[in-house]
Write a protein that holds these residues in place. Structure first.
Motif, PDB file in Angstrom:
ATOM      1  N   PHE A  10     -18.569  26.632  47.602  1.00  0.00           N
ATOM      2  CA  PHE A  10     -19.887  27.170  47.244  1.00  0.00           C
ATOM      3  C   PHE A  10     -20.743  27.486  48.583  1.00  0.00           C
ATOM      4  CE2 PHE A  10     -18.564  24.232  43.289  1.00  0.00           C
ATOM      5  CZ  PHE A  10     -19.005  25.828  42.257  1.00  0.00           C
ATOM      6  N   ALA A  11     -21.396  28.779  48.508  1.00  0.00           N
ATOM      7  CA  ALA A  11     -22.591  29.429  49.504  1.00  0.00           C
ATOM      8  C   ALA A  11     -23.417  27.941  49.763  1.00  0.00           C
ATOM      9  CB  ALA A  11     -22.899  30.398  49.840  1.00  0.00           C
ATOM     10  N   LYS A  12     -23.868  27.556  48.570  1.00  0.00           N
ATOM     11  CA  LYS A  12     -25.506  27.049  48.436  1.00  0.00           C
ATOM     12  C   LYS A  12     -25.371  26.954  47.054  1.00  0.00           C
ATOM     13  CE  LYS A  12     -28.310  30.484  47.501  1.00  0.00           C
ATOM     14  NZ  LYS A  12     -27.519  31.597  46.335  1.00  0.00           N
ATOM     15  N   ASP A  13     -24.417  26.719  46.054  1.00  0.00           N
ATOM     16  CA  ASP A  13     -24.814  25.973  44.706  1.00  0.00           C
ATOM     17  C   ASP A  13     -23.487  25.335  44.174  1.00  0.00           C
ATOM     18  OD1 ASP A  13     -26.562  28.493  43.545  1.00  0.00           O
ATOM     19  OD2 ASP A  13     -24.539  29.569  44.000  1.00  0.00           O
ATOM     20  N   ALA A  14     -23.617  23.962  44.638  1.00  0.00           N
ATOM     21  CA  ALA A  14     -22.596  22.797  44.664  1.00  0.00           C
ATOM     22  C   ALA A  14     -23.544  21.928  43.834  1.00  0.00           C
ATOM     23  CB  ALA A  14     -21.937  22.061  45.848  1.00  0.00           C
ATOM     24  N   GLU A  15     -24.507  21.793  44.363  1.00  0.00           N
ATOM     25  CA  GLU A  15     -25.469  20.467  43.448  1.00  0.00           C
ATOM     26  C   GLU A  15     -25.405  21.706  41.649  1.00  0.00           C
ATOM     27  OE1 GLU A  15     -28.923  17.336  43.009  1.00  0.00           O
ATOM     28  OE2 GLU A  15     -28.397  19.090  44.455  1.00  0.00           O
ATOM     29  N   ALA A  16     -25.899  22.877  41.903  1.00  0.00           N
ATOM     30  CA  ALA A  16     -26.388  23.259  40.287  1.00  0.00           C
ATOM     31  C   ALA A  16     -24.968  23.470  39.417  1.00  0.00           C
ATOM     32  CB  ALA A  16     -27.083  24.790  40.865  1.00  0.00           C
ATOM     33  N   ALA A  17     -23.437  23.780  40.521  1.00  0.00           N
ATOM     34  CA  ALA A  17     -22.446  23.705  39.350  1.00  0.00           C
ATOM     35  C   ALA A  17     -22.072  22.252  39.312  1.00  0.00           C
ATOM     36  CB  ALA A  17     -21.707  23.732  40.519  1.00  0.00           C
ATOM     37  N   ALA A  18     -22.527  20.911  40.311  1.00  0.00           N
ATOM     38  CA  ALA A  18     -21.727  20.193  39.030  1.00  0.00           C
ATOM     39  C   ALA A  18     -22.663  20.327  37.768  1.00  0.00           C
ATOM     40  CB  ALA A  18     -21.556  19.263  40.348  1.00  0.00           C
ATOM     41  N   ARG A  19     -23.952  20.060  38.489  1.00  0.00           N
ATOM     42  CA  ARG A  19     -24.502  19.721  37.479  1.00  0.00           C
ATOM     43  C   ARG A  19     -24.070  20.404  36.137  1.00  0.00           C
ATOM     44  NH1 ARG A  19     -27.629  16.067  38.496  1.00  0.00           N
ATOM     45  NH2 ARG A  19     -28.440  15.470  41.108  1.00  0.00           N
ATOM     46  N   ALA A  64     -20.567  25.775  52.746  1.00  0.00           N
ATOM     47  CA  ALA A  64     -20.556  25.765  53.923  1.00  0.00           C
ATOM     48  C   ALA A  64     -20.694  27.218  53.364  1.00  0.00           C
ATOM     49  CB  ALA A  64     -19.324  25.206  54.712  1.00  0.00           C
ATOM     50  N   GLU A  65     -21.021  28.259  54.699  1.00  0.00           N
ATOM     51  CA  GLU A  65     -20.435  30.041  54.625  1.00  0.00           C
ATOM     52  C   GLU A  65     -20.122  29.923  55.802  1.00  0.00           C
ATOM     53  OE1 GLU A  65     -22.662  32.011  53.486  1.00  0.00           O
ATOM     54  OE2 GLU A  65     -23.782  30.704  52.232  1.00  0.00           O
ATOM     55  N   PRO A  66     -18.865  30.885  55.836  1.00  0.00           N
ATOM     56  CA  PRO A  66     -19.391  32.108  53.603  1.00  0.00           C
ATOM     57  C   PRO A  66     -18.146  31.096  53.157  1.00  0.00           C
ATOM     58  CG  PRO A  66     -17.309  32.976  55.341  1.00  0.00           C
ATOM     59  CD  PRO A  66     -17.897  31.531  56.426  1.00  0.00           C
ATOM     60  N   PRO A  67     -18.114  31.333  51.704  1.00  0.00           N
ATOM     61  CA  PRO A  67     -17.370  30.720  50.865  1.00  0.00           C
ATOM     62  C   PRO A  67     -16.086  31.851  50.514  1.00  0.00           C
ATOM     63  CG  PRO A  67     -19.169  31.022  49.819  1.00  0.00           C
ATOM     64  CD  PRO A  67     -20.024  31.405  51.328  1.00  0.00           C
ATOM     65  N   PRO A  68     -15.003  30.957  50.437  1.00  0.00           N
ATOM     66  CA  PRO A  68     -13.910  32.127  50.093  1.00  0.00           C
ATOM     67  C   PRO A  68     -13.696  32.969  49.499  1.00  0.00           C
ATOM     68  CG  PRO A  68     -13.458  29.779  50.309  1.00  0.00           C
ATOM     69  CD  PRO A  68     -14.569  29.767  50.516  1.00  0.00           C
ATOM     70  N   GLY A  69     -14.827  32.234  48.541  1.00  0.00           N
ATOM     71  CA  GLY A  69     -14.779  33.357  46.694  1.00  0.00           C
ATOM     72  C   GLY A  69     -13.621  33.086  45.625  1.00  0.00           C
ATOM     73  N   PHE A  70     -13.876  32.048  44.760  1.00  0.00           N
ATOM     74  CA  PHE A  70     -12.612  32.244  43.539  1.00  0.00           C
ATOM     75  C   PHE A  70     -12.386  32.878  42.898  1.00  0.00           C
ATOM     76  CE2 PHE A  70     -16.851  28.951  43.582  1.00  0.00           C
ATOM     77  CZ  PHE A  70     -16.183  28.162  44.434  1.00  0.00           C
ATOM     78  N   THR A  71     -10.374  33.332  42.187  1.00  0.00           N
ATOM     79  CA  THR A  71     -10.149  33.819  41.164  1.00  0.00           C
ATOM     80  C   THR A  71      -9.889  33.847  40.186  1.00  0.00           C
ATOM     81  OG1 THR A  71      -7.812  33.927  42.245  1.00  0.00           O
ATOM     82  CG2 THR A  71      -9.491  35.047  43.707  1.00  0.00           C
ATOM     83  N   ASN A  72      -9.156  33.913  39.546  1.00  0.00           N
ATOM     84  CA  ASN A  72      -8.536  33.387  38.712  1.00  0.00           C
ATOM     85  C   ASN A  72      -6.748  33.029  39.063  1.00  0.00           C
ATOM     86  OD1 ASN A  72     -10.746  34.802  37.277  1.00  0.00           O
ATOM     87  ND2 ASN A  72      -9.357  35.896  35.342  1.00  0.00           N
ATOM     88  N   ALA A  73      -6.703  32.608  39.960  1.00  0.00           N
ATOM     89  CA  ALA A  73      -5.262  32.497  40.539  1.00  0.00           C
ATOM     90  C   ALA A  73      -4.978  31.074  39.924  1.00  0.00           C
ATOM     91  CB  ALA A  73      -4.959  32.531  41.927  1.00  0.00           C
TER      92      ALA A  73
END
Length: 157
Positions: A10-19, A64-73
């Motif tokens: 993630f760019a900055k949301d790792a903790e929010a996502a994990a929670r 970490a910046e920049p995140p590579p992004g997520f896809t449905n792959a």
């Protein structure tokens, strides 16, 4: 012993996502929140990574910046015991995200999820070719999966 885990960047949301994920999926927990030390890229003291366990599976969320992004792959699959659990997990993961098709959704962080009934693999591999085709046809018409409707489609003569 060799072990595997999944890392989500993630760019900055790792903790929010994990929670959010731990709240959505029973048997999950945050194991550690690790702050960025001095001497590494990024702001010292901000969350750098979170280790967590989702239903027994070890996970890592990394900022970490920049995140590579997520896809449905790549998607995370949650197999639910019953429709009530499927509905609860679906709603919790969908909060702020986007429903897709056939049990897929993108959460508010962009991570792809499949929320499926535990019976789906059985329905897709048992019975006649016609039963499997009816099950797949029913699945293709769904956004959030209705397990009873899949069972009915499979059982229809």
């Amino acid at each position: 012993m060799t072990q595997m885990s999944t890392c989500l960047w993630f760019a900055k949301d790792a903790e929010a996502a994990a929670r959010q994920y731990c709240a959505a999926i029973a048997g999950s927990r945050i194991d550690a929140v690790i702050a960025r030390p001095s001497g590494v890229p990024g702001k010292e003291g901000e969350v750098m990574m979170v280790t967590f366990t989702l239903a027994g599976a070890p996970m890592l969320a990394f900022n970490a910046e920049p995140p590579p992004g997520f896809t449905n792959a790549v998607s995370l699959v949650v197999s639910c015991d019953d429709q009530a659990e499927l509905d609860r997990v679906w709603d919790a993961l969908l909060d702020g995200g986007e429903a897709q098709a056939c049990g897929w959704l993108k959460d508010r962080f962009g991570v792809a999820w499949q929320v499926v009934p535990e019976a789906l693999p059985r329905l897709m591999t048992s019975g006649t070719p016609d039963q499997r085709a009816r099950t797949m046809a029913a699945l293709m018409d769904m956004v959030k999966i209705d397990a009873a409707a899949l069972e009915a489609a499979h059982a229809t003569a």
